[in-house]
Scaffold this motif. Structure first.
Motif, PDB file in Angstrom:
ATOM      1  N   PHE A   1      -2.626   0.714  -4.423  1.00 34.18           N
ATOM      2  CA  PHE A   1      -1.868  -0.605  -3.787  1.00 34.18           C
ATOM      3  C   PHE A   1      -1.174  -1.159  -5.013  1.00 34.18           C
TER       4      PHE A   1
ATOM      5  N   PRO B   1      -3.364   6.302   0.416  1.00 31.67           N
ATOM      6  CA  PRO B   1      -3.985   4.881   0.745  1.00 31.67           C
ATOM      7  C   PRO B   1      -4.926   4.140   0.190  1.00 31.67           C
TER       8      PRO B   1
ATOM      9  N   ARG C   1       0.782  -1.101   0.002  1.00 39.05           N
ATOM     10  CA  ARG C   1       0.021  -0.001  -0.174  1.00 39.05           C
ATOM     11  C   ARG C   1       0.776   1.247   0.026  1.00 39.05           C
TER      12      ARG C   1
END
Length: 107
Positions: free
Chosen positions: A50, A47, A42
């Motif tokens: 990925f 956030p 990540r």
């Protein structure tokens, strides 16, 4: 050996859906013939970005997986959560040069 790196950007509201989907299939993908494992990474500053990092015994095993029924289920289910198109790279490690017996010069 080849490594497959896939960068995926998800809609922030769909990240938990993706994480649930990934956990559902992680072990199944890792057990595919020729796969040595799948890791999920990540981005620290964003956030909802990925990366999957998978290790394959050869390109032929990766291609066989990409043409499999399993991939035909997992990839479309993953894509529905995207905020942007995925990016993917298939790479291999560059071996370190063979060192000589000469002592290294200090800088």
């Amino acid at each position: 050996m080849v490594n497959r790196i896939v960068r995926m950007t998800f809609e922030p509201a769909r990240v938990s859906d993706f994480l649930q989907l990934f956990e559902q299939y992680r072990n199944t993908i890792s057990s595919v013939e020729g796969c040595r494992g799948v890791t999920l990474l990540r981005d620290l500053s964003n956030p909802n970005i990925f990366f999957t990092y998978s290790l394959w015994e050869g390109e032929e095993f990766l291609e066989k997986y990409r043409k499999s029924e399993l991939f035909g289920i997992v990839w479309p289910a993953t894509k529905r959560y995207f905020a942007a198109p995925a990016e993917a790279w298939t790479v291999t490690e560059v071996p370190a040069p063979i060192s000589s017996n000469k002592p290294q010069e200090k800088v």
